[in-house]
Motif scaffolding. Structure first.
Motif, short mmCIF file in Angstrom:
data_model
loop_
_atom_site.label_atom_id
_atom_site.label_comp_id
_atom_site.label_asym_id
_atom_site.label_seq_id
_atom_site.Cartn_x
_atom_site.Cartn_y
_atom_site.Cartn_z
N SER A 185 -9.29 -6.54 33.91
CA SER A 185 -9.60 -7.97 34.04
C SER A 185 -10.44 -8.45 32.86
O SER A 185 -11.11 -7.64 32.19
N PRO A 186 -10.46 -9.77 32.59
CA PRO A 186 -11.29 -10.30 31.51
C PRO A 186 -12.76 -9.93 31.63
O PRO A 186 -13.41 -9.59 30.64
N SER A 187 -13.30 -9.97 32.84
CA SER A 187 -14.72 -9.64 33.02
C SER A 187 -14.98 -8.16 32.74
O SER A 187 -16.04 -7.81 32.20
N GLU A 188 -14.04 -7.30 33.10
CA GLU A 188 -14.20 -5.87 32.82
C GLU A 188 -14.16 -5.61 31.32
O GLU A 188 -14.94 -4.80 30.79
N ILE A 189 -13.26 -6.29 30.61
CA ILE A 189 -13.17 -6.13 29.15
C ILE A 189 -14.44 -6.62 28.48
O ILE A 189 -14.97 -6.00 27.56
N GLU A 190 -14.97 -7.74 28.98
CA GLU A 190 -16.18 -8.31 28.39
C GLU A 190 -17.38 -7.36 28.52
O GLU A 190 -18.24 -7.31 27.65
N LYS A 191 -17.43 -6.60 29.62
CA LYS A 191 -18.51 -5.64 29.79
C LYS A 191 -18.40 -4.48 28.80
O LYS A 191 -19.40 -3.93 28.35
N LEU A 192 -17.16 -4.11 28.46
CA LEU A 192 -16.94 -2.99 27.53
C LEU A 192 -17.06 -3.43 26.08
O LEU A 192 -17.54 -2.68 25.23
N VAL A 193 -16.59 -4.64 25.79
CA VAL A 193 -16.61 -5.17 24.41
C VAL A 193 -17.51 -6.40 24.43
O VAL A 193 -17.08 -7.51 24.74
N THR A 194 -18.76 -6.21 24.09
CA THR A 194 -19.77 -7.25 24.27
C THR A 194 -19.83 -8.21 23.09
O THR A 194 -19.41 -7.89 21.98
N ASP A 195 -20.40 -9.38 23.36
CA ASP A 195 -20.65 -10.33 22.28
C ASP A 195 -21.60 -9.74 21.24
O ASP A 195 -21.49 -10.02 20.04
N GLU A 196 -22.56 -8.94 21.70
CA GLU A 196 -23.49 -8.30 20.77
C GLU A 196 -22.73 -7.45 19.74
O GLU A 196 -23.03 -7.49 18.55
N PHE A 197 -21.74 -6.71 20.22
CA PHE A 197 -20.95 -5.91 19.28
C PHE A 197 -20.15 -6.80 18.35
O PHE A 197 -20.00 -6.49 17.17
N GLY A 198 -19.63 -7.91 18.84
CA GLY A 198 -18.89 -8.84 17.99
C GLY A 198 -19.74 -9.36 16.84
O GLY A 198 -19.29 -9.41 15.69
N ARG A 199 -20.98 -9.76 17.13
CA ARG A 199 -21.88 -10.22 16.07
C ARG A 199 -22.16 -9.11 15.07
O ARG A 199 -22.17 -9.33 13.85
N ALA A 200 -22.40 -7.91 15.59
CA ALA A 200 -22.71 -6.78 14.71
C ALA A 200 -21.52 -6.44 13.82
O ALA A 200 -21.68 -6.14 12.63
N LEU A 201 -20.31 -6.49 14.38
CA LEU A 201 -19.11 -6.20 13.60
C LEU A 201 -18.89 -7.25 12.52
O LEU A 201 -18.53 -6.91 11.38
N LEU A 202 -19.12 -8.50 12.84
CA LEU A 202 -18.96 -9.57 11.85
C LEU A 202 -19.86 -9.30 10.64
O LEU A 202 -19.41 -9.35 9.49
N MET A 203 -21.13 -9.02 10.88
CA MET A 203 -22.06 -8.77 9.78
C MET A 203 -21.69 -7.49 9.03
O MET A 203 -21.75 -7.44 7.80
N HIS A 204 -21.30 -6.45 9.78
CA HIS A 204 -20.89 -5.19 9.16
C HIS A 204 -19.71 -5.41 8.23
O HIS A 204 -19.70 -4.92 7.08
N CYS A 205 -18.71 -6.15 8.68
CA CYS A 205 -17.51 -6.39 7.88
C CYS A 205 -17.84 -7.16 6.61
O CYS A 205 -17.41 -6.79 5.50
N TYR A 206 -18.61 -8.23 6.74
CA TYR A 206 -18.99 -9.02 5.56
C TYR A 206 -19.77 -8.17 4.57
O TYR A 206 -19.53 -8.20 3.35
N ASN A 207 -20.69 -7.37 5.08
CA ASN A 207 -21.52 -6.54 4.19
C ASN A 207 -20.70 -5.45 3.50
O ASN A 207 -20.84 -5.22 2.29
N GLU A 208 -19.82 -4.76 4.24
CA GLU A 208 -19.10 -3.64 3.63
C GLU A 208 -18.16 -4.12 2.53
O GLU A 208 -18.03 -3.47 1.48
N PHE A 209 -17.52 -5.27 2.71
CA PHE A 209 -16.60 -5.74 1.67
C PHE A 209 -17.34 -6.41 0.52
O PHE A 209 -16.85 -6.43 -0.61
N THR A 210 -18.52 -6.95 0.78
CA THR A 210 -19.35 -7.43 -0.34
C THR A 210 -19.81 -6.25 -1.18
O THR A 210 -19.75 -6.29 -2.42
N PHE A 211 -20.29 -5.18 -0.54
CA PHE A 211 -20.65 -3.97 -1.27
C PHE A 211 -19.45 -3.45 -2.07
O PHE A 211 -19.58 -3.10 -3.25
#
Length: 227
Positions: free
Chosen positions: A178-204
């Motif tokens: 279900s959407p709520s089950e997926i949201e518990k496994l894949v959190t907004d916190e991880f989404g923010r962290a991935l966004l910054m990680h991706c921008y940083n790794e390709f800038t490097f």
């Protein structure tokens, strides 16, 4: 933007979400990051994945977050089909082991639209794949199960404009979660962290990729000497 709508990435016109993240109605987390790779080209970007960086070069790629790099199921002359076996942190979160299986762009885009975009210069690089948890991820036949990633580059006068899009939890929908089950496994916190990680790794990466590409291909193309 849902995964089935990614043909939109073949058009360089600005989208509603160039950098950010959104929760889809299925529960899937869509993360987008736009990175400007100055002095780089799409050819260089695709070559980097065919170059298959080892752990030392993987740390060059992101000296804060990257921990370990290995490769499996590789084929000569292409990154498609290979699996990047990694351990990496995501902007302060604990390190995770992942397997990134690179796939043909035809798996994600309409073939005619993609070919036209390459011919017309709207796309100069495409590195697409499936992302699974751990170093022995679940599979369905030859396909790694988990999320999706798409890196789409376009050459400009100043370098390569890179759009990176991730669909986290994509296969959990097909497994009946279900959407709520997926949201518990894949959190907004991880989404923010991935966004910054991706921008940083390709800038490097953009800071050393042009010189490395020239050095590793010096026997097959002319080099413009600065002086």
């Amino acid at each position: 933007m849902k995964l089935e709508e990614v043909d939109r990435l073949l058009d360089p016109a600005p989208m509603q979400l160039e950098t950010g993240y959104e929760r889809l109605d299925t529960g899937v987390l869509h993360v987008a990051a736009r990175t400007d790779l100055h002095r780089c080209t799409g050819e260089m970007f695709e070559w980097w994945f065919r170059f298959r960086p080892d752990t030392q070069k993987y740390v060059w790629w992101h000296p804060v977050d990257h921990v370990f790099s290995d490769w499996a199921e590789c084929r000569d002359g292409t990154h498609v089909g290979s699996i990047h076996v990694v351990e990496e942190r995501f902007t302060g979160l604990p390190a995770e082991k992942l397997s990134i299986q690179f796939r043909d762009a035809a798996e994600f885009f309409d073939a005619g639209a993609y070919d036209a975009a390459r011919r017309e210069g709207r796309v100069s690089a495409a590195v697409c794949g499936r992302v699974g948890a751990g170093h022995q991820p679940p599979r369905d036949g030859d396909k790694v199960l988990g999320g999706r990633l798409l890196h789409i580059g376009r050459d400009t006068e100043w370098g390569c404009a890179l759009r990176s899009h991730f669909y986290l939890g994509q296969d959990l929908v097909d497994q009946g979660m279900s959407p709520s089950e997926i949201e518990k496994l894949v959190t907004d916190e991880f989404g923010r962290a991935l966004l910054m990680h991706c921008y940083n790794e390709f800038t490097f990466l953009s800071r050393f990729l042009p010189s490395l590409f020239i050095a590793e291909n010096r026997d097959s193309r002319p080099i413009a000497v600065p002086w």
